[in-house]
Scaffold this active site. Sequence first.
Site, PDB file in Angstrom:
ATOM      1  N   MET A   1       4.808  29.862 -26.667  1.00  0.00           N
ATOM      2  CA  MET A   1       5.700  30.924 -27.368  1.00  0.00           C
ATOM      3  C   MET A   1       6.979  30.147 -28.212  1.00  0.00           C
ATOM      4  O   MET A   1       7.636  29.218 -27.413  1.00  0.00           O
ATOM      5  CB  MET A   1       6.229  31.845 -26.310  1.00  0.00           C
ATOM      6  CG  MET A   1       7.119  32.726 -26.689  1.00  0.00           C
ATOM      7  SD  MET A   1       6.825  34.135 -27.892  1.00  0.00           S
ATOM      8  CE  MET A   1       8.239  34.279 -29.042  1.00  0.00           C
TER       9      MET A   1
ATOM     10  N   HIS B   1       6.452  28.083 -36.625  1.00  0.00           N
ATOM     11  CA  HIS B   1       7.225  29.495 -36.425  1.00  0.00           C
ATOM     12  C   HIS B   1       8.989  29.347 -36.409  1.00  0.00           C
ATOM     13  O   HIS B   1       9.603  30.327 -36.509  1.00  0.00           O
ATOM     14  CB  HIS B   1       7.019  29.867 -34.982  1.00  0.00           C
ATOM     15  CG  HIS B   1       5.628  30.704 -34.709  1.00  0.00           C
ATOM     16  ND1 HIS B   1       5.493  31.914 -35.559  1.00  0.00           N
ATOM     17  CD2 HIS B   1       4.859  30.742 -33.864  1.00  0.00           C
ATOM     18  CE1 HIS B   1       4.259  32.383 -35.224  1.00  0.00           C
ATOM     19  NE2 HIS B   1       3.995  31.765 -34.158  1.00  0.00           N
TER      20      HIS B   1
ATOM     21  N   GLY C   1      -0.823  31.283 -24.920  1.00  0.00           N
ATOM     22  CA  GLY C   1      -0.878  29.872 -24.988  1.00  0.00           C
ATOM     23  C   GLY C   1       0.391  29.273 -24.962  1.00  0.00           C
ATOM     24  O   GLY C   1       0.914  28.290 -24.349  1.00  0.00           O
TER      25      GLY C   1
ATOM     26  N   ASN D   1       9.943  30.367 -28.698  1.00  0.00           N
ATOM     27  CA  ASN D   1      11.344  30.644 -28.564  1.00  0.00           C
ATOM     28  C   ASN D   1      12.174  29.701 -29.229  1.00  0.00           C
ATOM     29  O   ASN D   1      11.884  28.416 -29.400  1.00  0.00           O
ATOM     30  CB  ASN D   1      11.746  30.605 -27.235  1.00  0.00           C
ATOM     31  CG  ASN D   1      10.805  31.476 -26.368  1.00  0.00           C
ATOM     32  OD1 ASN D   1      10.651  32.530 -26.262  1.00  0.00           O
ATOM     33  ND2 ASN D   1      10.397  30.624 -25.389  1.00  0.00           N
TER      34      ASN D   1
ATOM     35  N   GLU E   1       2.398  35.006 -37.558  1.00  0.00           N
ATOM     36  CA  GLU E   1       1.310  34.310 -36.979  1.00  0.00           C
ATOM     37  C   GLU E   1       0.235  33.862 -37.998  1.00  0.00           C
ATOM     38  O   GLU E   1      -0.428  32.868 -37.857  1.00  0.00           O
ATOM     39  CB  GLU E   1       0.552  35.580 -36.183  1.00  0.00           C
ATOM     40  CG  GLU E   1       1.411  35.889 -34.971  1.00  0.00           C
ATOM     41  CD  GLU E   1       2.034  34.776 -34.196  1.00  0.00           C
ATOM     42  OE1 GLU E   1       1.570  33.603 -34.115  1.00  0.00           O
ATOM     43  OE2 GLU E   1       3.004  35.052 -33.603  1.00  0.00           O
TER      44      GLU E   1
ATOM     45  N   HIS F   1       1.518  24.755 -34.367  1.00  0.00           N
ATOM     46  CA  HIS F   1       1.875  26.413 -34.798  1.00  0.00           C
ATOM     47  C   HIS F   1       3.405  26.750 -34.157  1.00  0.00           C
ATOM     48  O   HIS F   1       3.822  27.270 -34.923  1.00  0.00           O
ATOM     49  CB  HIS F   1       0.741  26.876 -33.725  1.00  0.00           C
ATOM     50  CG  HIS F   1       0.724  28.314 -33.941  1.00  0.00           C
ATOM     51  ND1 HIS F   1      -0.318  29.279 -34.257  1.00  0.00           N
ATOM     52  CD2 HIS F   1       1.484  29.303 -33.346  1.00  0.00           C
ATOM     53  CE1 HIS F   1      -0.166  30.496 -34.198  1.00  0.00           C
ATOM     54  NE2 HIS F   1       1.015  30.506 -33.522  1.00  0.00           N
ATOM     55  N   GLU F   2       3.661  26.339 -33.089  1.00  0.00           N
ATOM     56  CA  GLU F   2       4.990  26.789 -32.629  1.00  0.00           C
ATOM     57  C   GLU F   2       5.943  26.260 -33.200  1.00  0.00           C
ATOM     58  O   GLU F   2       7.241  26.985 -33.716  1.00  0.00           O
ATOM     59  CB  GLU F   2       4.875  26.386 -31.208  1.00  0.00           C
ATOM     60  CG  GLU F   2       3.918  27.061 -30.141  1.00  0.00           C
ATOM     61  CD  GLU F   2       3.731  28.431 -30.534  1.00  0.00           C
ATOM     62  OE1 GLU F   2       4.840  29.178 -30.620  1.00  0.00           O
ATOM     63  OE2 GLU F   2       2.505  29.109 -29.879  1.00  0.00           O
TER      64      GLU F   2
HETATM   65 ZN   LIG Z   1       2.320  32.402 -32.990  1.00  0.00          ZN
END
Ligand SMILES: [Zn+2]
Length: 831
Positions: free
Chosen positions: A256, A294, A254, A258, A313, A290-291
């Site tokens: 990433m 992270h 979906g 980075n 996650e 979500h990203e």
């Molecule tokens: Zn994730």
Amino acid sequence: MNDVNPINYRIHLEPDLRTFEFSGNTDILLETSKPVNEITLNAVRLAFWECKVQLDGEFADCPFYVDTMKEEVRVCLPKEMTGRILLRIRYMGELNDRMAGFYRSRYGAEGAAKYAAVTQFEESDARRAFPCFDHPAKKATFDVEMVVDEDLVAISNGPVAEEEGLDDGRKVVRFQQTPKMSTYLLFFGAGEFDFIEDTGETPIRVATMPGMTKHARFGLEFGRKALEFCEDYYGVEYPLPKLDLIAIPDFAAGAMENWGAITFRENLLLHYADITSRAGEQRICEVIAHEIAHQWFGNLVTPSDWKYLWLNESFATYFGYGIVTHYYPEWDLWDQFLHGETDTALARDALKETVPIEIPGGEHVVINGSTAPIIYNKGGSILRQVAGYTGEDAFREGLRVYLRKHKYACASSHNLWEALEQVSEKPVTTMMENWIEQPGFPLVAVTRDGDKLFLTQARFTYLPYETDQVWVVPVTIKVFYNSGDSKTITTLLDSKDTGIDIGADPVAYKVNFGQTGFYRVRYREKGDLSELGKRVLSKELPPVDRWGLQNDLYALVRGGDTPVDDYLDFLSNYEHEDAFLPLISIAGNLFRTYLVMEGAQRDKVASIGKSFLENILSHIGYEPHQDRRPTTSILRDQIMVHAAMYGSVDVAEFARGKFSSLMDGQGIHPDIMRSVMQIGALHGNEETFKWFDKRLKSSESEHERMNILAGLGSFRDTALIKKIQQYVLNEVPDRNRFIPIQYMASSPHAMPSMWQWYVSHVGVLEQFHPVHYERIIEAIVPVCGIGKEEQVKAFFEEYMTQKDKARDVIKMSLEKLEINSRMRVSSEVLD
Ligand SMILES: [Zn+2]
């Protein structure tokens, strides 16, 4: 090799978008506390020209050996060395089309295809682009520079430090050095990227393929919001000078995370006016959140080993919903969390073949259809349980302590619990260990004797499974008394069974009140359940508990403990139901039952389902214009398709009318676009198929393509189904081929042919991206395999002796098949 640590990588790359090759030159500065004769690095499918080491200011050649199986290159030093060592390695690689490592992504119209070069490294594919210590704990700083055509744009984790033109029509782009970080979070890309930018204190850009920036504003604005939320909530500033959100056409997952250069599938970042539905909007926000979460959970503080991947996650999942709720409370995202994340996790984790959240052993943790629902969904649900246990303030403060203490470094599960325990002064470690380190979850069975409740726990599995596992379960109970009063009792169930005084004259009690606990509940006495049923009907119980009651009962049906008719009877308590969460869940449970059953039983479910859904639609209407809450739109788009499949004439008529308008070139409301396309296909013919084909190829919006692909998977006509099965393999882009297959596997019309189709095309299907191949198996086997159990089992037994593909997902799917088969058979016996 544990004594050898990288300090800095200088990576020079020259990707060629005509030959699809790249040449690379990587300098690795490393440090070793013990003398070494050789250095072992990870590398896959790289052709090495030379390896050198710096000795007395000069570079000396080193012999090197490539071990393909171990994905390593061993560099032999001319003499024993210690302290700082500088390696220089020249090599070449291929810009592959496998959506992993350094790969090419296609865009532009047919016949005029163009390519961008981009990367996807998690969890072990950085080694496809440069030789490295490819483990999350081996953090280092990175200086990236790329040589690209003058008219192309290069993007990496840091901002551009300088650009310099070369004589051959190319330029060198140098990026600022990154902070200390893991290899799997590095990104570099080159292509005709366009941008829109928000120049705040931290500049945020959305990068798209040419001409697509008009769809980027929505994502850019929410990106800013999510970044502000995180800095505020985590109490740690965003550590990089810029943030890019990059939409990439060919993308396997979906998105990433980075660091500073997050990549997305186009439909999860770009917003198309008049096409993107409200469900699509929410998904964009949730994925961006979500990203961005992270950037702290994973990027700033990284798991010290892949087995702690849940630390990334589960937090990103939890905050994905939390951040969006903060800005849009009216979206009811936590309801969607319970339906989409927690329920999926409970269903996955009730299989005998399951894994703990902290998956033990192994150098790799593979995120696949078997592990993802545990690491993401169950992990996120357990965090919700912990936050409920410590209280929201202590939870936030604990996370701040954890982030501050481990920033730019690595952490394990225990580091997190220690921080939460320190702040909350509650025994978090004891509670968490058994939720994170052991597989499965409990069923809490409950019975009442006078003023006392007796609770017993045992692991819940659909199929019989012997274990004496015990969990520390935070239990909240709402007790209703004859007097009309009620009260909430909380307790910690930390042994096999316990008794609790609930006071005099109770009439009903709801266990797991508020549904924050990750467990199922079984009421041993039918009378207790019917008392609660009355409180469902009167809505004295809140929506979340109305959801939990029927959903736990349905799990018991799947577990063979309760006849399906008991569940269908219990639904009479929901005849006035108007809340999203119970309704979407009931609709899903009915549809699953419908697919599993056959003959008279299927007809019976269809008849109950039809009147249940028609009743809902009579209240919310067919047209989405008046919806006050987006969840109403989401519910409608879902249940209209089911109602049409159950034979609702009214729904079919409405949707077919809308579909004709669509074919005539008129627009329809985005919130019913998918269901209208599906129902249009259900009643469609050759002409309908041709329209879909043309539209798929001419559409400029990935959201519209998603709807078309759903439509393509929903035809009734057998000849067309056969044609589309072939069409999917030949005409649909790699990244999306699994989508119509998933829809066909849950269409009663395509289902009968899907298993045979899978078997005859397995050679082609297993060439799909591994994640997509697994999704196909997971979609087809559990339902399309019913009635062919022996054949399916024999096929995979043979398959698994020959191939090492999709093993976890095959095992999981076979167990689901067994559960479904049993459900069909037991309902036949009962009637
Ligand atoms: Zn994730």
